[in-house]
Write a protein that holds these residues in place. Structure first.
Motif, short mmCIF file in Angstrom:
data_model
loop_
_atom_site.label_atom_id
_atom_site.label_comp_id
_atom_site.label_asym_id
_atom_site.label_seq_id
_atom_site.Cartn_x
_atom_site.Cartn_y
_atom_site.Cartn_z
N VAL A 109 -10.28 32.75 -12.51
CA VAL A 109 -10.21 31.32 -12.79
C VAL A 109 -8.78 30.87 -12.53
O VAL A 109 -7.84 31.43 -13.10
N THR A 110 -8.62 29.88 -11.68
CA THR A 110 -7.31 29.35 -11.36
C THR A 110 -7.31 27.85 -11.62
O THR A 110 -8.15 27.13 -11.08
N VAL A 111 -6.37 27.41 -12.45
CA VAL A 111 -6.27 25.99 -12.81
C VAL A 111 -4.96 25.46 -12.23
O VAL A 111 -3.88 25.93 -12.60
N SER A 112 -5.07 24.51 -11.34
CA SER A 112 -3.88 23.94 -10.72
C SER A 112 -3.41 22.71 -11.50
O SER A 112 -4.21 21.98 -12.07
N SER A 113 -2.10 22.51 -11.48
CA SER A 113 -1.52 21.37 -12.21
C SER A 113 -1.45 20.13 -11.35
O SER A 113 -1.66 20.16 -10.16
N GLY B 62 -10.21 19.75 -15.60
CA GLY B 62 -11.56 19.97 -15.11
C GLY B 62 -12.32 20.98 -15.95
O GLY B 62 -11.84 21.44 -16.99
N SER B 63 -13.52 21.31 -15.46
CA SER B 63 -14.41 22.21 -16.20
C SER B 63 -14.97 23.29 -15.28
O SER B 63 -15.10 23.08 -14.07
N LEU B 64 -15.31 24.40 -15.88
CA LEU B 64 -16.03 25.48 -15.21
C LEU B 64 -16.97 26.11 -16.22
O LEU B 64 -16.68 26.10 -17.43
N SER C 3 -11.60 20.78 -20.24
CA SER C 3 -10.18 20.41 -20.41
C SER C 3 -9.27 21.57 -20.05
O SER C 3 -8.35 21.92 -20.79
N LEU C 4 -9.53 22.15 -18.91
CA LEU C 4 -8.78 23.34 -18.50
C LEU C 4 -7.32 23.02 -18.26
O LEU C 4 -6.96 21.92 -17.80
N LYS C 5 -6.48 24.00 -18.57
CA LYS C 5 -5.04 23.88 -18.43
C LYS C 5 -4.54 24.97 -17.49
O LYS C 5 -5.18 26.02 -17.37
N PRO C 6 -3.39 24.77 -16.87
CA PRO C 6 -2.85 25.83 -15.99
C PRO C 6 -2.69 27.17 -16.72
O PRO C 6 -2.88 28.22 -16.10
N ARG D 185 -12.18 23.49 -26.84
CA ARG D 185 -12.29 23.27 -25.38
C ARG D 185 -13.34 24.17 -24.75
O ARG D 185 -13.99 23.77 -23.78
N PHE D 186 -13.48 25.38 -25.26
CA PHE D 186 -14.42 26.35 -24.69
C PHE D 186 -15.60 26.52 -25.64
O PHE D 186 -15.46 26.44 -26.86
#
Length: 123
Positions: free
Chosen positions: A119-123, A16-18, A85-88, A67-68
């Motif tokens: 920022v929290t990226v869930s898998s 996802g994106s933020l 393209s966020l990663k955990p 990505r950023f």
């Protein structure tokens, strides 16, 4: 003196994106190179990206390159960090900072800091 307030953090799924924002107070904002750093639990604060006062030059950590995207709007006294393209492993507290002198890649080169946004990226 520059005061910085970050916003835009949250919970997102991997891929996802933020977009983070950093609003600055002070009439001299446009003269500062601005940076984004992040700090994950148990780890040191690390450089993410920086942008020159004019927006003409940008710098990225290898881990986020492609990505950023960092950008700024000097008329709005705001700097942004678009994260795609966020990663955990991108999970961290993200800080914006105003550069003073020295290496732009080192936190010691920055004089003013915001309070951070999670920022929290869930898998």
């Amino acid at each position: 003196q520059v005061q910085l307030v970050e916003s835009g953090g949250g919970l997102v799924q991997a891929g996802g994106s933020l977009r983070l924002s950093c609003a600055a107070s002070g009439r001299t904002f446009s003269s500062y190179t601005m940076g984004w750093f992040r700090q994950a639990p148990g780890k040191e604060r690390e450089f993410v990206a920086a942008i020159a006062w004019s927006g003409g030059s940008t710098y990225y950590a290898d881990s986020v390159k492609g990505r950023f995207t960092i950008s700024r709007d000097n008329a709005k006294n705001t700097v942004y960090l678009q994260m795609n393209s966020l990663k955990p492993e991108d999970t961290a507290v993200y800080y914006c900072a105003a550069y003073r002198k020295g290496s732009i890649y080192s936190s010691s080169g920055y004089a003013y800091w915001g309070q951070g946004t999670q920022v929290t990226v869930s898998s």
